[in-house]
Design a protein around this motif. Structure first.
Motif, PDB file in Angstrom:
ATOM      1  N   LYS A  94      34.139  47.392  33.819  1.00 55.67           N
ATOM      2  CA  LYS A  94      33.097  46.369  33.782  1.00 55.67           C
ATOM      3  C   LYS A  94      32.497  46.174  35.169  1.00 55.67           C
ATOM      4  O   LYS A  94      33.110  45.529  36.029  1.00 55.67           O
ATOM      5  CB  LYS A  94      33.685  45.045  33.292  1.00 55.67           C
ATOM      6  N   GLY A 120      34.678  43.377  25.945  1.00 54.79           N
ATOM      7  CA  GLY A 120      34.865  42.162  25.150  1.00 54.79           C
ATOM      8  C   GLY A 120      35.964  41.303  25.754  1.00 54.79           C
ATOM      9  O   GLY A 120      36.562  41.666  26.763  1.00 54.79           O
ATOM     10  N   PRO A 121      36.242  40.169  25.128  1.00 54.52           N
ATOM     11  CA  PRO A 121      37.235  39.230  25.689  1.00 54.52           C
ATOM     12  C   PRO A 121      38.656  39.729  25.486  1.00 54.52           C
ATOM     13  O   PRO A 121      39.226  39.552  24.421  1.00 54.52           O
ATOM     14  CB  PRO A 121      36.977  37.941  24.904  1.00 54.52           C
ATOM     15  N   SER A 122      39.237  40.324  26.513  1.00 51.70           N
ATOM     16  CA  SER A 122      40.482  41.075  26.289  1.00 51.70           C
ATOM     17  C   SER A 122      41.321  41.146  27.557  1.00 51.70           C
ATOM     18  O   SER A 122      41.302  42.171  28.243  1.00 51.70           O
ATOM     19  CB  SER A 122      40.122  42.497  25.829  1.00 51.70           C
ATOM     20  N   HIS A 123      42.007  40.095  27.874  1.00 56.17           N
ATOM     21  CA  HIS A 123      42.899  40.179  29.036  1.00 56.17           C
ATOM     22  C   HIS A 123      44.051  41.115  28.720  1.00 56.17           C
ATOM     23  O   HIS A 123      44.715  40.995  27.674  1.00 56.17           O
ATOM     24  CB  HIS A 123      43.427  38.796  29.421  1.00 56.17           C
ATOM     25  N   LYS A 158      29.488  38.839  33.406  1.00 58.82           N
ATOM     26  CA  LYS A 158      30.339  37.663  33.157  1.00 58.82           C
ATOM     27  C   LYS A 158      31.328  37.453  34.306  1.00 58.82           C
ATOM     28  O   LYS A 158      31.793  36.355  34.553  1.00 58.82           O
ATOM     29  CB  LYS A 158      31.032  37.737  31.805  1.00 58.82           C
ATOM     30  N   ASN A 159      31.647  38.550  35.027  1.00 57.38           N
ATOM     31  CA  ASN A 159      32.589  38.411  36.143  1.00 57.38           C
ATOM     32  C   ASN A 159      32.023  37.541  37.264  1.00 57.38           C
ATOM     33  O   ASN A 159      32.771  36.868  37.975  1.00 57.38           O
ATOM     34  CB  ASN A 159      32.961  39.797  36.694  1.00 57.38           C
ATOM     35  N   ASP A 213      33.281  37.129  26.241  1.00 58.03           N
ATOM     36  CA  ASP A 213      33.933  37.485  27.505  1.00 58.03           C
ATOM     37  C   ASP A 213      33.728  36.394  28.554  1.00 58.03           C
ATOM     38  O   ASP A 213      34.571  36.204  29.447  1.00 58.03           O
ATOM     39  CB  ASP A 213      33.389  38.831  28.006  1.00 58.03           C
ATOM     40  N   VAL A 221      36.489  33.755  27.804  1.00 58.42           N
ATOM     41  CA  VAL A 221      37.852  34.145  28.183  1.00 58.42           C
ATOM     42  C   VAL A 221      38.003  34.236  29.707  1.00 58.42           C
ATOM     43  O   VAL A 221      39.029  33.855  30.268  1.00 58.42           O
ATOM     44  CB  VAL A 221      38.271  35.457  27.470  1.00 58.42           C
ATOM     45  N   THR A 222      36.976  34.726  30.366  1.00 54.54           N
ATOM     46  CA  THR A 222      37.142  34.953  31.807  1.00 54.54           C
ATOM     47  C   THR A 222      36.953  33.667  32.606  1.00 54.54           C
ATOM     48  O   THR A 222      37.557  33.510  33.665  1.00 54.54           O
ATOM     49  CB  THR A 222      36.165  36.047  32.299  1.00 54.54           C
ATOM     50  N   HIS A 246      44.552  34.166  33.507  1.00 57.73           N
ATOM     51  CA  HIS A 246      44.746  35.611  33.639  1.00 57.73           C
ATOM     52  C   HIS A 246      43.598  36.262  34.411  1.00 57.73           C
ATOM     53  O   HIS A 246      43.753  37.346  34.951  1.00 57.73           O
ATOM     54  CB  HIS A 246      44.804  36.294  32.263  1.00 57.73           C
ATOM     55  N   SER A 247      42.437  35.619  34.415  1.00 56.59           N
ATOM     56  CA  SER A 247      41.268  36.271  35.004  1.00 56.59           C
ATOM     57  C   SER A 247      41.391  36.373  36.516  1.00 56.59           C
ATOM     58  O   SER A 247      41.519  35.363  37.218  1.00 56.59           O
ATOM     59  CB  SER A 247      39.986  35.506  34.656  1.00 56.59           C
ATOM     60  N   ARG A 248      41.297  37.617  37.020  1.00 60.53           N
ATOM     61  CA  ARG A 248      41.322  37.801  38.473  1.00 60.53           C
ATOM     62  C   ARG A 248      40.043  37.248  39.102  1.00 60.53           C
ATOM     63  O   ARG A 248      40.051  36.747  40.208  1.00 60.53           O
ATOM     64  CB  ARG A 248      41.470  39.289  38.846  1.00 60.53           C
ATOM     65  N   ASN A 249      38.910  37.354  38.360  1.00 67.35           N
ATOM     66  CA  ASN A 249      37.666  36.805  38.916  1.00 67.35           C
ATOM     67  C   ASN A 249      37.746  35.288  39.021  1.00 67.35           C
ATOM     68  O   ASN A 249      37.353  34.701  40.024  1.00 67.35           O
ATOM     69  CB  ASN A 249      36.483  37.249  38.055  1.00 67.35           C
TER      70      ASN A 249
HETATM   71  O1  LIG Z   1      37.377  41.443  31.600  1.00 68.85           O
HETATM   72  C1  LIG Z   1      38.402  40.827  31.492  1.00 68.85           C
HETATM   73  C2  LIG Z   1      38.796  40.165  30.234  1.00 68.85           C
HETATM   74  O2  LIG Z   1      37.914  40.451  29.192  1.00 68.85           O
HETATM   75  C3  LIG Z   1      39.315  40.700  32.662  1.00 68.85           C
HETATM   76  O3  LIG Z   1      38.740  39.856  33.572  1.00 68.85           O
HETATM   77  P1  LIG Z   1      39.270  39.796  35.082  1.00 68.85           P
HETATM   78  O4  LIG Z   1      38.930  41.114  35.720  1.00 68.85           O
HETATM   79  O5  LIG Z   1      38.574  38.642  35.693  1.00 68.85           O
HETATM   80  O6  LIG Z   1      40.758  39.602  35.015  1.00 68.85           O
END
Ligand SMILES: O=C(CO)COP(=O)(O)O
Ligand SMILES: NC(=O)C1=CN([C@@H]2O[C@H](COP(=O)(O)OP(=O)(O)OC[C@H]3O[C@@H](n4cnc5c(N)ncnc54)[C@H](OP(=O)(O)O)[C@@H]3O)[C@@H](O)[C@H]2O)C=CC1
Length: 346
Positions: free
Chosen positions: A105, A136-139, A191-192, A244, A247-248, A253-256
């Motif tokens: 992404k 898609g929304p998927s950690h 979305k990031n 997405d 979820v982000t 969990h989201s690194r962003n």
């Molecule tokens: O794209 C993601 C979930 O769909 C992961 O997002 P991060 O890279 O912010 O962890």
């Protein structure tokens, strides 16, 4: 049982390898560092990136040629900045009928290329219409635990997207097809940026109202940029858009989100990236989107503000003040304008 190669042994590559192994395939997980591949083969874990048990049907490889030999499908899932390097090597081992799916992404600063476009440039003999994106929304953390998850796959050649749907769809991962690769890639990449903003907002101590505003007005910016490139505006209401974003922007969990949170608490970019130790794609994508907005005259005030915080050391509070005190405007106008223009004589 088919042989499938997954190129990229980070969190997402490992989680997707597990999905494919659960679906009965023999999976080769390629890591670009030998010690990383050896460690995964010895411990059956990927401790740094996704610390879950790796099934026996997944073998880690360091040699890319061996990893992709006789593979029925190749999944490319390295960070955006490594895509060109990986494809320069990969092009030597594929034919035009190979099934290639990417799950990365990002948008490349400077060229403003999407991932599928970068791949196509580096593998000119491989037909662009056969490159599939999965987004898609998927950690990774939740996919690896087999929690219910939904994603979209898209390619210009819809048959290729359907093949990817068959490959990944499972009782835990529901896969939808889309005919809008541009919209799916743009939604997943942009979305990031907004997740960085949501993290910054949380780091500043602002509440749920501010986050909802960022998600909603961020979506307006994503749709504005995407539709100006020719995406279907409805894609941004789908999994690789709203899905997405939710979820982000809302998950630990989201690194962003986490990187944004550290920025909002007063850390600078170098400190944040050192602390993260994993890819934070929004940092490069915000450079690309900022460049695009300036060059094409697309209004993206949240994106511009996040760019200023990250690269111009602007105080996040000042950025929020400026966003809140912009000229008053109507909520829904730009996309309906694009739609009218595009479909008026049809
Ligand atoms: O794209 C993601 C979930 O769909 C992961 O997002 P991060 O890279 O912010 O962890
Ligand atoms: N994690 C997630 O939940 C999701 C991630 N994604 C996307 O997937 C992509 C990959 O992210 P993710 O797996 O999370 O990233 P991670 O940070 O978890 O892992 C990145 C991996 O890529 C490797 N890598 C870095 N540079 C190269 C290179 N030049 N050649 C080959 N491998 C390289 C790293 O190796 P090394 O250890 O040597 O640095 C590491 O194994 C990103 O675009 C991300 O946005 C999409 C959906 C979900």
């Amino acid at each position: 049982m088919s042989k499938i190669a997954v190129l990229g042994a980070g969190s997402w590559g490992t989680a997707l390898a597990i999905v494919l192994a659960d679906n009965g395939h023999e999976v080769r997980l390629w890591a670009h560092r030998k010690e990383h591949a050896d460690e995964m083969n010895q411990t059956h874990r990927n401790e740094k990136y996704l610390d879950v048990e790796i099934p026996d049907t997944i073998t880690a490889f360091y040699n890319m040629e061996e990893a992709v030999k006789d593979a029925e499908a190749i999944i490319v899932v390295v960070p955006t900045k490594a895509i060109r390097e990986v494809c320069q090597q990969l092009k030597n081992y594929i034919s035009s009928s190979t099934q290639i799916i990417h799950a990365t992404k990002g948008i490349e600063p400077g060229t403003l290329k999407r991932v599928s476009e970068m791949m196509s440039e580096e593998m000119p003999d491989f037909p662009y219409e056969n490159i599939v994106v999965l987004s898609g929304p998927s950690h990774a953390e939740e996919v690896a635990l087999r929690h219910p998850t939904t994603v979209a796959v898209s390619a210009v050649n819809l048959d290729r997207a359907r093949q990817a749907q068959d490959l990944f769809n499972s009782e835990n991962l529901r896969v939808y097809t889309s005919d809008d690769i541009l919209g799916i890639e743009v939604g997943g990449a942009l979305k990031n940026i907004i997740a960085l903003g949501a993290g910054i907002s949380d780091g500043l101590g602002y509440g749920d109202n501010a986050k909802a505003a960022l998600i909603t007005r961020g979506l307006a910016e994503i749709a504005r940029l995407g539709t100006s490139l020719g995406a279907n505006p409805l894609s941004f209401l789908g999994l690789s858009g709203v899905g997405d974003l939710i979820v982000t922007c809302t998950s630990v969990h989201s690194r962003n989100w986490r990187a944004g949170n550290l920025l909002g608490k007063g850390n600078n970019l170098d400190q944040v990236l050192e602390e993260m130790g994993m890819v934070v794609e929004g940092v490069r994508t915000v450079q690309a989107a900022h460049q695009f907005a300036n060059e094409q005259g697309v209004e993206m005030p949240i994106t511009q503000g996040i760019y200023q915080i990250i690269f111009e050391d602007k105080d996040p509070k000042d950025v929020v003040d400026e966003l809140m005190n912009r000229n008053k405007r109507q909520e829904i106008d730009d996309i309906s304008g694009v739609l009218k223009e595009r479909y008026s004589d049809k």
